[in-house]
Design a protein around this motif. Structure first.
Motif, PDB file in Angstrom:
ATOM      1  N   LEU A 222     106.130  16.717  39.367  1.00  0.00           N
ATOM      2  CA  LEU A 222     107.205  17.690  39.262  1.00  0.00           C
ATOM      3  C   LEU A 222     108.474  17.049  39.785  1.00  0.00           C
ATOM      4  N   SER A 223     109.600  17.379  39.172  1.00  0.00           N
ATOM      5  CA  SER A 223     110.872  16.855  39.636  1.00  0.00           C
ATOM      6  C   SER A 223     111.246  17.540  40.936  1.00  0.00           C
ATOM      7  N   ILE A 224     111.333  16.752  41.992  1.00  0.00           N
ATOM      8  CA  ILE A 224     111.604  17.303  43.316  1.00  0.00           C
ATOM      9  C   ILE A 224     113.041  16.932  43.707  1.00  0.00           C
ATOM     10  N   PRO A 225     113.817  17.867  44.227  1.00  0.00           N
ATOM     11  CA  PRO A 225     115.180  17.553  44.656  1.00  0.00           C
ATOM     12  C   PRO A 225     115.212  16.425  45.680  1.00  0.00           C
ATOM     13  N   ALA A 226     116.299  15.649  45.648  1.00  0.00           N
ATOM     14  CA  ALA A 226     116.427  14.517  46.567  1.00  0.00           C
ATOM     15  C   ALA A 226     116.380  14.972  48.014  1.00  0.00           C
ATOM     16  N   GLY A 227     116.927  16.157  48.289  1.00  0.00           N
ATOM     17  CA  GLY A 227     116.896  16.672  49.653  1.00  0.00           C
ATOM     18  C   GLY A 227     115.484  16.923  50.137  1.00  0.00           C
ATOM     19  N   ALA A 228     114.629  17.374  49.227  1.00  0.00           N
ATOM     20  CA  ALA A 228     113.232  17.607  49.589  1.00  0.00           C
ATOM     21  C   ALA A 228     112.525  16.292  49.876  1.00  0.00           C
ATOM     22  N   VAL A 229     112.860  15.269  49.099  1.00  0.00           N
ATOM     23  CA  VAL A 229     112.259  13.953  49.339  1.00  0.00           C
ATOM     24  C   VAL A 229     112.656  13.439  50.714  1.00  0.00           C
ATOM     25  N   ARG A 230     113.922  13.632  51.060  1.00  0.00           N
ATOM     26  CA  ARG A 230     114.370  13.202  52.389  1.00  0.00           C
ATOM     27  C   ARG A 230     113.661  13.993  53.481  1.00  0.00           C
ATOM     28  N   THR A 231     113.365  15.253  53.197  1.00  0.00           N
ATOM     29  CA  THR A 231     112.649  16.077  54.169  1.00  0.00           C
ATOM     30  C   THR A 231     111.260  15.519  54.447  1.00  0.00           C
ATOM     31  N   LEU A 232     110.643  14.935  53.424  1.00  0.00           N
ATOM     32  CA  LEU A 232     109.300  14.396  53.576  1.00  0.00           C
ATOM     33  C   LEU A 232     109.293  12.961  54.110  1.00  0.00           C
ATOM     34  N   THR A 233     110.464  12.387  54.304  1.00  0.00           N
ATOM     35  CA  THR A 233     110.556  11.048  54.882  1.00  0.00           C
ATOM     36  C   THR A 233     110.574  11.163  56.402  1.00  0.00           C
ATOM     37  N   VAL A 234     109.655  10.470  57.036  1.00  0.00           N
ATOM     38  CA  VAL A 234     109.466  10.594  58.485  1.00  0.00           C
ATOM     39  C   VAL A 234     109.868   9.288  59.161  1.00  0.00           C
ATOM     40  N   ASP A 235     110.767   9.377  60.130  1.00  0.00           N
ATOM     41  CA  ASP A 235     111.109   8.245  60.988  1.00  0.00           C
ATOM     42  C   ASP A 235     110.354   8.387  62.309  1.00  0.00           C
ATOM     43  N   VAL A 236     109.556   7.407  62.602  1.00  0.00           N
ATOM     44  CA  VAL A 236     108.717   7.456  63.807  1.00  0.00           C
ATOM     45  C   VAL A 236     109.301   6.507  64.848  1.00  0.00           C
ATOM     46  N   PRO A 237     109.783   7.030  65.960  1.00  0.00           N
ATOM     47  CA  PRO A 237     110.345   6.138  66.993  1.00  0.00           C
ATOM     48  C   PRO A 237     109.237   5.421  67.756  1.00  0.00           C
ATOM     49  N   LEU A 238     109.412   4.128  67.909  1.00  0.00           N
ATOM     50  CA  LEU A 238     108.444   3.347  68.684  1.00  0.00           C
ATOM     51  C   LEU A 238     109.173   2.421  69.647  1.00  0.00           C
ATOM     52  N   SER A 239     110.261   2.894  70.187  1.00  0.00           N
ATOM     53  CA  SER A 239     110.995   2.085  71.161  1.00  0.00           C
ATOM     54  C   SER A 239     110.287   2.167  72.514  1.00  0.00           C
ATOM     55  N   GLY A 240     110.597   1.196  73.349  1.00  0.00           N
ATOM     56  CA  GLY A 240     110.008   1.205  74.691  1.00  0.00           C
ATOM     57  C   GLY A 240     108.584   0.729  74.747  1.00  0.00           C
ATOM     58  N   LEU A 241     108.144  -0.025  73.745  1.00  0.00           N
ATOM     59  CA  LEU A 241     106.791  -0.578  73.789  1.00  0.00           C
ATOM     60  C   LEU A 241     106.701  -1.644  74.876  1.00  0.00           C
ATOM     61  N   PRO A 242     105.517  -1.853  75.435  1.00  0.00           N
ATOM     62  CA  PRO A 242     105.392  -2.864  76.495  1.00  0.00           C
ATOM     63  C   PRO A 242     105.690  -4.261  75.990  1.00  0.00           C
ATOM     64  N   MET A 243     106.137  -5.097  76.921  1.00  0.00           N
ATOM     65  CA  MET A 243     106.397  -6.512  76.679  1.00  0.00           C
ATOM     66  C   MET A 243     107.488  -6.730  75.623  1.00  0.00           C
ATOM     67  N   ASP A 244     108.414  -5.764  75.525  1.00  0.00           N
ATOM     68  CA  ASP A 244     109.572  -5.880  74.619  1.00  0.00           C
ATOM     69  C   ASP A 244     109.158  -6.178  73.183  1.00  0.00           C
ATOM     70  N   LEU A 245     108.082  -5.561  72.735  1.00  0.00           N
ATOM     71  CA  LEU A 245     107.591  -5.800  71.386  1.00  0.00           C
ATOM     72  C   LEU A 245     108.587  -5.291  70.345  1.00  0.00           C
ATOM     73  N   ARG A 246     108.793  -6.091  69.303  1.00  0.00           N
ATOM     74  CA  ARG A 246     109.626  -5.723  68.163  1.00  0.00           C
ATOM     75  C   ARG A 246     108.742  -5.516  66.939  1.00  0.00           C
ATOM     76  N   LEU A 247     108.967  -4.434  66.226  1.00  0.00           N
ATOM     77  CA  LEU A 247     108.181  -4.135  65.036  1.00  0.00           C
ATOM     78  C   LEU A 247     108.583  -5.068  63.901  1.00  0.00           C
TER      79      LEU A 247
END
Length: 281
Positions: A222-247
């Motif tokens: 189904l054609s989904i509005p761009a705003g809905a697609v952005r709603t389903l996009t999840v940003d997961v913060p992973l800052s502050g990991l031990p030993m200064d790990l970079r993703l």
């Protein structure tokens, strides 16, 4: 009558006599018999030496791993002690040199940026710990050349984090990796529950989970509005990991998401307080 004739007439004969022989005149059996005890002693001595070296090697590995665990926990302010494993045999040569090629660390159940991380599997490559400091238990700093590892997130922990975010987005395992679902308002149709396959990527040290295809259950694509697609996009913060790990990169699995991470040229210092204090979850 002679003595021999008397013996013959009496029916008696002298017992046979044999010439005495020495080990030297009887061949090699006597020599081999004398050598065998010494060979057994030598073999037993060598075996004991090897067993002793193996025991000392494992003791040295245990001491080094314990120091690594203590150093990491104190410098990174971890709520619990990591698990450690050492690689390479013999390990004793690394202890004497003070340079460790590969020490494995596993950190369990820590919270980073409000998200519970199930496991962090690390390989510490090129740790430098002088033998004199190891023996005296006087380790305050530990230079490390490189750390590589995997950050593991489960669907349960991801959904627990998303429950506190807007959009009512849920993640689950799918045949081809991961599936996202959420209620979305579609023009004319109204609010429908949208499903879609997603892809996990890393950009600027952030984990992003975005849909690659969307559809409505029972209606297909189904054609989904761009705003809905952005709603389903999840940003997961992973800052502050031990030993200064970079993703560096991410992939979806049947259990959740695995993110590779790395760090270079570290100096773990237990005398300084870490800027980020991790808590358990």
């Amino acid at each position: 009558m002679s003595y021999a004739q008397e013996e013959e007439l009496s029916g008696k004969s002298r017992p046979p006599t044999f010439a005495a022989t020495s080990p030297e005149s009887s061949g090699t059996p006597g020599r081999i018999g004398r050598r065998r005890p010494w060979r057994r002693i030598l073999v037993a001595f060598l075996v004991l030496q090897l067993v002793g070296l193996a025991v000392v090697d494992r003791v040295a590995a245990h001491l080094a791993a314990s120091q690594m665990v203590s150093q990491v926990q104190k410098s990174q302010q971890l709520p619990t002690k990591p698990e450690a494993s050492v690689g390479g045999f013999p390990f004793l040569t690394q202890v004497v040199a003070g340079n460790y090629k590969d020490i494995g660390l596993q950190i369990h159940r820590v919270a980073a940026s409000g998200l519970c991380v199930d496991d962090i599997d690390l390989h510490v490559r090129g740790a430098h710990l002088p033998l004199r400091k190891l023996i005296s238990n006087d380790v305050t700093t530990m230079p490390i050349d490189r750390v590589v590892g995997t950050v593991k997130l489960t669907y349960a922990d991801l959904n627990a984090y998303l429950a506190g975010q807007p959009g009512d987005v849920r993640l689950a395992a799918a045949k081809n990796g991961m599936r996202v679902s959420a209620p979305v308002d579609v023009p004319i149709v109204g609010q429908v529950k949208v499903f879609g396959d997603v892809r996990a990527t890393v950009l600027d040290n952030r984990l992003t989970i975005a849909p690659t295809a969307l559809g409505v259950d029972g209606l297909g694509a189904l054609s989904i509005p761009a705003g809905a697609v952005r709603t389903l996009t999840v940003d997961v913060p992973l800052s502050g990991l031990p030993m200064d790990l970079r993703l560096t990169e991410a992939r979806t699995t049947s259990a959740g998401v695995e993110v590779t991470a790395e760090a270079d040229h570290l100096n773990l210092d237990t005398t300084r307080t870490s800027t980020t204090q991790l808590r358990g979850c």
